[in-house]
Structure formats: structure tokens, C-alpha cells
Scaffold this motif. Structure first.
Motif, short mmCIF file in Angstrom:
data_model
loop_
_atom_site.label_atom_id
_atom_site.label_comp_id
_atom_site.label_asym_id
_atom_site.label_seq_id
_atom_site.Cartn_x
_atom_site.Cartn_y
_atom_site.Cartn_z
N ASN A 66 -48.53 -12.62 5.42
CA ASN A 66 -47.58 -12.27 6.48
C ASN A 66 -46.56 -11.23 6.03
OD1 ASN A 66 -48.84 -14.21 8.07
ND2 ASN A 66 -47.45 -15.81 7.38
N ASP A 67 -47.04 -10.13 5.47
CA ASP A 67 -46.21 -8.99 5.04
C ASP A 67 -45.25 -9.31 3.91
OD1 ASP A 67 -47.44 -7.39 6.97
OD2 ASP A 67 -45.97 -7.96 8.48
N HIS A 68 -45.47 -10.38 3.17
CA HIS A 68 -44.66 -10.73 2.00
C HIS A 68 -45.60 -11.11 0.87
CE1 HIS A 68 -41.84 -11.56 5.34
NE2 HIS A 68 -40.99 -10.98 4.51
N VAL A 69 -45.17 -10.89 -0.35
CA VAL A 69 -45.94 -11.34 -1.50
C VAL A 69 -45.45 -12.74 -1.85
CG1 VAL A 69 -46.46 -10.95 -3.93
CG2 VAL A 69 -46.29 -9.01 -2.36
N ARG A 70 -46.38 -13.68 -1.88
CA ARG A 70 -46.04 -15.07 -2.21
C ARG A 70 -46.43 -15.35 -3.65
NH1 ARG A 70 -45.60 -18.56 2.37
NH2 ARG A 70 -44.73 -19.95 0.82
#
Length: 86
Positions: free
Chosen positions: A53-57
Motif C-alpha cells: 500500500n505505497d509504504h515499505v513494511r
């Protein structure tokens, strides 16, 4: 536990098929090393890094779930080490 099964059981993706796609595209790192194998093993203490979702986890595995349970149960299986988005 297989990595695709883990991602599905802890509710980070909706299905194992979507988890397999994410992994096979080469977007997932296990303990800093890229992997394209959905069958890669995950153990307690493993660190996973992947875009979602457009973030690096960045997640550390704390427990291996036995099923795809409710969200609070799923969140207890990992610690989010990602930088807060804000």
C-alpha cells in the motif's frame, strides 16, 4: 511455516495467491535477502521487508499463527519495525 501462508494468516494480504504474486515479483526480503520462493520458511525472529500500500513494511515475526484468525490475534504474531508514516 511457508512465507505465503504467514502473510495470509496475519492478514497482510487477502489471499495466498496475492502473497505468492508479491513474493514471485521479487519485492520481498527475508532477513535482508531477496527471495522469489513462496515456499521460503519463516521462523520466529525472521525479519520481512516488502512494499505494501505505497509504504515499505518491515516486520519481525513474533509467533507463527495456526489459522487466519481475527485481526487482533493476527497482529500479535508480528512487530512492525517500519518507520512511522505521517
Amino acid at each position: 511455516m511457508r512465507i505465503d501462508k504467514f502473510l495470509c494468516f496475519v492478514r497482510l494480504v487477502k489471499t495466498r495467491g496475492l502473497a505468492q504474486q508479491l513474493i514471485e515479483q521479487g519485492h520481498l526480503r527475508v532477513d535482508g535477502k531477496p527471495t522469489t520462493r513462496a515456499s521460503a520458511e519463516v521462523k520466529v525472529g525472521t525479519v520481512l521487508t516488502f512494499p505494501l500500500n505505497d509504504h515499505v513494511r518491515v516486520l519481525r515475526v513474533e509467533a507463527l499463527p495456526e489459522r487466519r484468525g481475527p485481526a487482533p490475534e493476527a497482529r500479535a504474531c508480528y512487530t512492525d519495525l517500519s518507520a512511522p508514516t505521517g
